[in-house]
Write an enzyme that holds these catalytic residues in place. Structure first.
Site, PDB file in Angstrom:
ATOM      1  N   SER A 104       0.541  -0.624  -0.091  1.00 22.09           N
ATOM      2  CA  SER A 104       0.036   0.309  -0.288  1.00 22.09           C
ATOM      3  C   SER A 104       1.165   1.062   0.019  1.00 22.09           C
ATOM      4  CB  SER A 104      -0.448   0.223   1.053  1.00 22.09           C
ATOM      5  OG  SER A 104      -1.149   1.464   1.273  1.00 22.09           O
ATOM      6  N   HIS A 150      -1.332  -1.359  -4.332  1.00 21.46           N
ATOM      7  CA  HIS A 150      -2.868  -0.587  -3.353  1.00 21.46           C
ATOM      8  C   HIS A 150      -2.789   1.533  -3.000  1.00 21.46           C
ATOM      9  CE1 HIS A 150      -6.318  -1.194  -1.078  1.00 21.46           C
ATOM     10  NE2 HIS A 150      -5.883  -0.512  -0.507  1.00 21.46           N
ATOM     11  N   ASP A 155      -4.318   4.203  -1.360  1.00 18.67           N
ATOM     12  CA  ASP A 155      -5.766   4.437  -0.615  1.00 18.67           C
ATOM     13  C   ASP A 155      -5.512   5.752  -1.327  1.00 18.67           C
ATOM     14  OD1 ASP A 155      -6.048   1.994   0.789  1.00 18.67           O
ATOM     15  OD2 ASP A 155      -4.008   2.412   1.470  1.00 18.67           O
ATOM     16  N   MET A 166      -8.252   8.536   0.278  1.00 16.82           N
ATOM     17  CA  MET A 166      -9.299   8.932   1.421  1.00 16.82           C
ATOM     18  C   MET A 166      -9.973  10.012   1.733  1.00 16.82           C
ATOM     19  SD  MET A 166      -6.373   7.440   4.670  1.00 16.82           S
ATOM     20  CE  MET A 166      -5.819   5.657   4.851  1.00 16.82           C
ATOM     21  N   HIS A 222      -8.695   2.061  -3.579  1.00 14.71           N
ATOM     22  CA  HIS A 222      -9.384   1.629  -2.261  1.00 14.71           C
ATOM     23  C   HIS A 222     -10.085   3.481  -1.892  1.00 14.71           C
ATOM     24  CE1 HIS A 222      -9.769  -0.003   1.135  1.00 14.71           C
ATOM     25  NE2 HIS A 222     -10.973   0.426   1.433  1.00 14.71           N
ATOM     26  N   MET A 246     -11.933   5.327  -0.240  1.00 14.23           N
ATOM     27  CA  MET A 246     -12.605   5.701   1.302  1.00 14.23           C
ATOM     28  C   MET A 246     -12.990   6.952   1.536  1.00 14.23           C
ATOM     29  SD  MET A 246      -9.819   3.531   3.546  1.00 14.23           S
ATOM     30  CE  MET A 246      -8.412   3.888   1.873  1.00 14.23           C
ATOM     31  N   MET A 261     -11.635  -5.861   5.633  1.00 14.59           N
ATOM     32  CA  MET A 261     -10.889  -4.808   6.009  1.00 14.59           C
ATOM     33  C   MET A 261     -10.167  -5.141   7.480  1.00 14.59           C
ATOM     34  SD  MET A 261     -10.582  -1.858   4.742  1.00 14.59           S
ATOM     35  CE  MET A 261      -9.388  -0.951   5.823  1.00 14.59           C
ATOM     36  N   ASP A 280      -7.065  -6.266   4.614  1.00 17.57           N
ATOM     37  CA  ASP A 280      -6.305  -4.674   4.212  1.00 17.57           C
ATOM     38  C   ASP A 280      -6.805  -4.263   6.126  1.00 17.57           C
ATOM     39  OD1 ASP A 280      -5.032  -2.481   3.626  1.00 17.57           O
ATOM     40  OD2 ASP A 280      -6.721  -1.397   2.534  1.00 17.57           O
TER      41      ASP A 280
HETATM   42  C1  DX5 Z   1      -6.572   1.454   5.755  1.00 14.75           C
HETATM   43  C2  DX5 Z   1      -5.497   1.899   4.446  1.00 14.75           C
HETATM   44  C3  DX5 Z   1      -4.753   0.313   4.331  1.00 14.75           C
HETATM   45  C4  DX5 Z   1      -3.769   0.852   5.120  1.00 14.75           C
HETATM   46  C5  DX5 Z   1      -2.423  -0.435   5.922  1.00 14.75           C
HETATM   47  O1  DX5 Z   1      -6.316   2.488   6.042  1.00 14.75           O
HETATM   48  O2  DX5 Z   1      -6.819   1.085   3.526  1.00 14.75           O
HETATM   49  O3  DX5 Z   1      -4.685   0.004   3.318  1.00 14.75           O
HETATM   50  O4  DX5 Z   1      -2.418   1.126   4.281  1.00 14.75           O
HETATM   51  O5  DX5 Z   1      -1.582  -0.209   6.231  1.00 14.75           O
HETATM   52  P1  DX5 Z   1      -0.833  -1.196   7.164  1.00 14.75           P
HETATM   53  O6  DX5 Z   1      -0.376  -2.436   6.153  1.00 14.75           O
HETATM   54  O7  DX5 Z   1       0.344  -0.076   7.627  1.00 14.75           O
HETATM   55  O8  DX5 Z   1      -2.040  -1.535   8.088  1.00 14.75           O
HETATM   56 ZN    ZN Z   2      -6.129  -0.238   1.268  1.00 14.98          ZN
END
Ligand code: DX5
Ligand code: ZN
Length: 224
Positions: free
Chosen positions: A6, A31, A33, A35, A64, A66, A135, A173
């Site tokens: 990620s 991946h 993320d 946000m 992903h 969010m 998750m 994840d």
């Molecule tokens: C969480 C994200 C994850 C995160 C995982 O909010 O969706 O993808 O980056 O990171 P680690 O492996 O550090 O928990």
């Molecule tokens: Zn993620």
């Protein structure tokens, strides 16, 4: 098995170099993320970062979202180079239209389920998705501890897949380390998103190899 580092755990001053590091690590996917500061209490990066790093690697981009209003982001991320777009089942009645839109952009579609959300909310969508993301932390931040109570959801996702003769991937994840990746593999996961454990160390290639080995050994071991 798919190993997906990620980018959230990368050095944010060096997204380009970090993407190349992931690309050379032997990982399968990257991946990403996204946000929005609303669906989760943090902001990460937008489609311009995805567009900027896209030419640097052939890795599959697992995006992903969010985000509370993914409908305004599907085209931008699609055009920026996403191969798959994951939305959250918590968006409720918006989900079918979002799934349809992602498919119409020619992208794979994933559906994510947060730790407090019942997995049964994903049931009506299973036939239309390519990946179910369980998750294993409350999303928003990297580096959080794995929530073991989520493991039965992985088993349930795998049981439904068998019973319904479907082929969606089962991804995990959040807090995925060498140890917890093995636990997820034993429960039925086949796709492992990991930030801190993979990006967080200088020898990413060795870390990817170690995670692959750990998952492989767990999958080969008899179920317990
Ligand atoms: C969480 C994200 C994850 C995160 C995982 O909010 O969706 O993808 O980056 O990171 P680690 O492996 O550090 O928990
Ligand atoms: Zn993620």
């Amino acid at each position: 098995m798919i190993i997906a580092p990620s980018l959230l755990a990368a050095d944010h001053a060096r997204f380009g170099r970090e993407t190349v590091r992931a690309s050379r690590s032997g990982a399968d996917w990257l991946h990403l993320d996204i946000m929005d500061g609303h669906f989760v209490p943090n902001i990460s990066f937008g489609p311009e970062v995805v567009r900027a790093v896209r030419p640097l690697t052939k890795l599959f981009f697992d995006v992903h979202l969010m985000c509370s209003r993914p409908q305004i982001l599907l085209e931008p991320f699609g055009q920026a180079g996403a191969d798959e777009i994951i939305i959250h089942v918590e968006l409720g009645e918006q989900v079918p239209a979002l799934v349809w839109k992602i498919k119409s952009l020619g992208k794979k579609v994933g559906l994510a389920v947060n730790p407090p959300t019942p997995l049964s909310l994903a049931l009506p969508h299973l036939e239309k998705i390519d990946l179910l993301l369980v998750m294993t932390v409350n999303p928003g931040f990297g580096g959080q501890p794995f929530i073991h109570e989520c493991l039965p959801k992985i088993q349930q996702a795998a049981a439904w897949r068998r019973e319904k003769n479907l082929s969606y991937r089962i991804s995990v994840d959040g807090g995925v380390s060498f140890q917890t990746a093995a636990e997820c593999a034993r429960a039925g996961a086949d796709t492992f998103v990991s930030g801190t454990t993979l990006f967080g160390r200088p020898g990413m290639k060795a870390a990817v190899k170690k995670m692959r080995r750990s998952v492989h050994d767990a999958s080969a071991a008899p179920p317990r």
